[in-house]
Design a protein around this motif. Structure first.
Motif, PDB file in Angstrom:
ATOM      1  N   ARG A   1      -5.761   6.222   5.489  1.00 47.49           N
ATOM      2  CA  ARG A   1      -6.602   5.234   6.164  1.00 47.49           C
ATOM      3  C   ARG A   1      -6.464   5.372   7.682  1.00 47.49           C
ATOM      4  O   ARG A   1      -7.434   5.270   8.429  1.00 47.49           O
ATOM      5  N   LYS A   2      -5.256   5.613   8.125  1.00 45.72           N
ATOM      6  CA  LYS A   2      -5.019   5.762   9.565  1.00 45.72           C
ATOM      7  C   LYS A   2      -5.787   6.964  10.114  1.00 45.72           C
ATOM      8  O   LYS A   2      -6.397   6.890  11.177  1.00 45.72           O
ATOM      9  N   GLN A   3      -5.718   8.060   9.334  1.00 48.40           N
ATOM     10  CA  GLN A   3      -6.420   9.264   9.785  1.00 48.40           C
ATOM     11  C   GLN A   3      -7.936   9.023   9.886  1.00 48.40           C
ATOM     12  O   GLN A   3      -8.594   9.451  10.828  1.00 48.40           O
ATOM     13  N   GLU A   4      -8.408   8.257   8.889  1.00 52.95           N
ATOM     14  CA  GLU A   4      -9.841   7.945   8.867  1.00 52.95           C
ATOM     15  C   GLU A   4     -10.224   7.114  10.085  1.00 52.95           C
ATOM     16  O   GLU A   4     -11.239   7.351  10.747  1.00 52.95           O
ATOM     17  N   GLN A   5      -9.343   6.121  10.370  1.00 58.46           N
ATOM     18  CA  GLN A   5      -9.602   5.254  11.530  1.00 58.46           C
ATOM     19  C   GLN A   5      -9.578   6.077  12.830  1.00 58.46           C
ATOM     20  O   GLN A   5     -10.366   5.841  13.735  1.00 58.46           O
ATOM     21  N   ALA A   6      -8.653   7.039  12.873  1.00 61.28           N
ATOM     22  CA  ALA A   6      -8.522   7.874  14.075  1.00 61.28           C
ATOM     23  C   ALA A   6      -9.791   8.701  14.297  1.00 61.28           C
ATOM     24  O   ALA A   6     -10.230   8.925  15.425  1.00 61.28           O
ATOM     25  N   ARG A   7     -10.339   9.152  13.159  1.00 64.34           N
ATOM     26  CA  ARG A   7     -11.576   9.968  13.261  1.00 64.34           C
ATOM     27  C   ARG A   7     -12.746   9.092  13.700  1.00 64.34           C
ATOM     28  O   ARG A   7     -13.568   9.388  14.485  1.00 64.34           O
TER      29      ARG A   7
ATOM     30  N   THR B   1       0.846  -1.194   0.000  1.00 61.17           N
ATOM     31  CA  THR B   1       0.000   0.000   0.000  1.00 61.17           C
ATOM     32  C   THR B   1       0.879   1.241   0.000  1.00 61.17           C
ATOM     33  O   THR B   1       1.797   1.334   0.819  1.00 61.17           O
ATOM     34  N   PRO B   2       0.653   2.167  -0.885  1.00 60.43           N
ATOM     35  CA  PRO B   2       1.492   3.364  -0.903  1.00 60.43           C
ATOM     36  C   PRO B   2       1.349   4.143   0.408  1.00 60.43           C
ATOM     37  O   PRO B   2       0.282   4.124   1.040  1.00 60.43           O
ATOM     38  N   ALA B   3       2.424   4.796   0.796  1.00 62.69           N
ATOM     39  CA  ALA B   3       2.454   5.505   2.077  1.00 62.69           C
ATOM     40  C   ALA B   3       1.317   6.525   2.234  1.00 62.69           C
ATOM     41  O   ALA B   3       0.665   6.553   3.280  1.00 62.69           O
ATOM     42  N   PRO B   4       0.982   7.368   1.233  1.00 62.25           N
ATOM     43  CA  PRO B   4      -0.091   8.348   1.423  1.00 62.25           C
ATOM     44  C   PRO B   4      -1.444   7.669   1.699  1.00 62.25           C
ATOM     45  O   PRO B   4      -2.198   8.089   2.565  1.00 62.25           O
ATOM     46  N   ALA B   5      -1.692   6.543   1.005  1.00 60.09           N
ATOM     47  CA  ALA B   5      -2.958   5.834   1.201  1.00 60.09           C
ATOM     48  C   ALA B   5      -3.042   5.270   2.612  1.00 60.09           C
ATOM     49  O   ALA B   5      -4.076   5.309   3.267  1.00 60.09           O
TER      50      ALA B   5
END
Lengths: 262, 247
Positions: free
Chosen positions: B241-247, B233-237
């Protein structure tokens, strides 16, 4: 039984063992000599009479063909193109017939004119000569190989026995060839050890020099060779020389880059 | 990490380059003529050995003692003058040195020729992160990372595959990508202990910074590592995803 008796018995027993060992060594050396003689004989002895007999017809046929090839023309037409030297079949027969030189060779003439009789003659001649035949030539390599294996076993046993005898305090010397081989082996081993030590020393010196040069301050080549090249930057801001280095590798695989100036 | 001595590095390099070599193969070593006029000095080393190279070959040892010219060894083994086998895969990172004042680059005095140490280290780390190399040779202007192969590639039948693997490795590690029509016989590796190619007066010598002589990879393992890298998985993706999970 007192102590003196025991000592005398021990001395006697030791003497018996020494004699036994000496006898064993002598026997082994005799066997080795005998086997070496057998190998020499197998290598050099003539083949049996039956095999010689089977070779004779081929020999006779060969001589016959060679004589006809060399002298047939001379017998029929005479020697060379001289009109005075005629053969038995010369068309203008007149005067003396000169026989070809090959007629003087009795065996070849016999082989050519009477091959069967020549074969019989040669067989009788061979049978009349006394000789000690070896094994047939077809069986000879295997026989020699078997004898060599036996010889190697006996030699190894003799060497081992002599070593044991020497260890037991018996004054016995190895055979001259064993002494020579052991000396050569020792010399080769010593030379190899010397070479390895020398190689190790040279490598250690190199390692040390290399390690020292790693820590040494970098020499400034500018003092030796001032840079004359000016830097040209490409669209990405990288020195063009860097791209040249990479492209050199891409095309030819050649290593080595060029300097850039910041 | 223990840095190998020069002897270990040279013996290790020769071992890796000829690991699993066929009978009668040779490893071609060559002195880079540099500024000197004349034909380059060549030294074909027979690869009779199947195991480890214990000693530096005599001719090369003499060259190391007497010659400061850069020497390189061919990447591919040769048989009767033609490339025959590839026992190692390599990625090459080229660098250039710069002339500047290390304390104040803007100043026109106190300039020195310096190699980009940070970039060189970063390249080595990048390659090591991809797959633990068998050997890394720091030739300053060319850092070469080597991955030994368990079974050599036969170049007479698999030449295209070898070039493809070299290209994919270079792409994965950010090294120089060899051309499609690269001549495999001309690919070479700097030998440690000698001078740096193209820089005859540079005090630096080619050195080995990593050696795992017994470490070899199967072609399948390298293929798998390359595939894993291309499907990662490319780093930006991943970040998104991490940011989305955090939200």
């Amino acid at each position: 039984m007192n102590n003196n008796d025991t000592l005398a018995q021990l001395v006697e027993k030791a003497a018996a063992i020494k004699t036994q060992m000496q006898t064993r060594i002598d026997d082994l050396r005799k066997m080795i000599a005998d086997l070496a003689r057998q190998i020499r004989h197998e290598e050099q002895a003539p083949v049996p009479l039956a095999e010689i007999d089977s070779r004779i017809p081929a020999f006779v046929a060969g001589r016959r063909a060679a004589w006809i090839e060399a002298n047939g023309n001379g017998l029929i037409l005479g020697r060379g193109d001289s009109r005075f030297v005629r053969g038995l079949g010369s068309p203008g027969y007149r005067g003396t017939i000169w026989p070809p030189e090959g007629l003087n060779n009795f065996l070849d003439v016999l082989c050519t004119a009477r091959p069967d009789e020549a074969t019989q003659l040669l067989r009788s001649l061979v049978a009349a000569v006394p000789f000690e035949a070896g094994t047939p030539s077809g069986e000879r390599p295997a026989s020699i190989e078997r004898l060599k294996v036996q010889l190697a076993e006996r030699e190894a046993e003799e060497e081992r026995t002599v070593d044991e005898a020497v260890e037991a305090g018996l004054a016995v010397e190895h055979r001259p060839e064993v002494r020579r081989r052991r000396e050569n082996e020792a010399a080769a081993r010593a030379a190899e050890e010397r070479a390895v030590a020398e190689r190790r020393r040279r490598q250690a010196v190199l390692d040390e020099e290399h390690a020292r040069s790693e820590g040494a301050p970098e020499r400034d080549p500018a003092t030796i060779m001032p840079p004359t090249r000016t830097t040209t930057l490409d669209a990405d801001g990288a020195p063009v020389s860097a791209r040249a280095s990479a492209s050199t590798y891409l095309k030819t695989g050649e290593i080595g880059g060029r300097d850039g100036v910041r | 990490m223990n840095i190998p001595t020069l002897s270990e590095a040279v013996c290790g390099l020769l071992t890796i380059l000829s690991h699993g070599a066929g009978a009668g193969s040779t490893l071609q070593c060559q002195a880079n003529a540099g500024r000197r006029i004349g034909a380059p000095t060549e030294l074909p080393l027979p690869t009779r050995h199947k195991g480890r190279v214990e000693w530096i070959p005599s001719a090369l040892l003499t060259a190391l003692e007497q010659d400061s010219a850069p020497w390189s060894a061919s990447l591919a083994l040769q048989y009767r003058g033609r490339v025959s086998q590839l026992c190692v895969l390599a990625a090459v990172f080229p660098f250039v040195r710069s002339y500047f004042n290390p304390k104040d680059p803007a100043r026109s005095t106190g300039k020195r020729w310096l190699w980009p140490e940070d970039e060189i280290t970063a390249a080595q780390l990048r390659a090591s992160t991809f797959l633990l190399p068998t050997q890394i040779i720091d030739g300053r202007c060319n850092v070469t990372v080597l991955w030994g192969l368990e079974t050599p590639l036969d170049l007479r039948s698999d030449g295209a595959r070898a070039i493809d693997l070299l290209q994919r490795l270079a792409t994965a590690t950010g090294a120089v990508v060899p051309a499609d029509d690269v001549d495999l016989a001309s690919l070479s590796i700097p030998i440690p202990g000698f001078g740096i190619a193209g820089h005859p007066v540079d005090a630096n010598r080619v050195r080995c910074t990593l050696l795992n002589a017994g470490h070899a990879y199967s072609l399948e393992a390298i293929d798998a590592a390359l595939r894993a890298l291309s499907t990662a998985t490319p780093a930006p993706a991943r970040r998104a995803r991490k940011q989305e999970q955090a939200r």
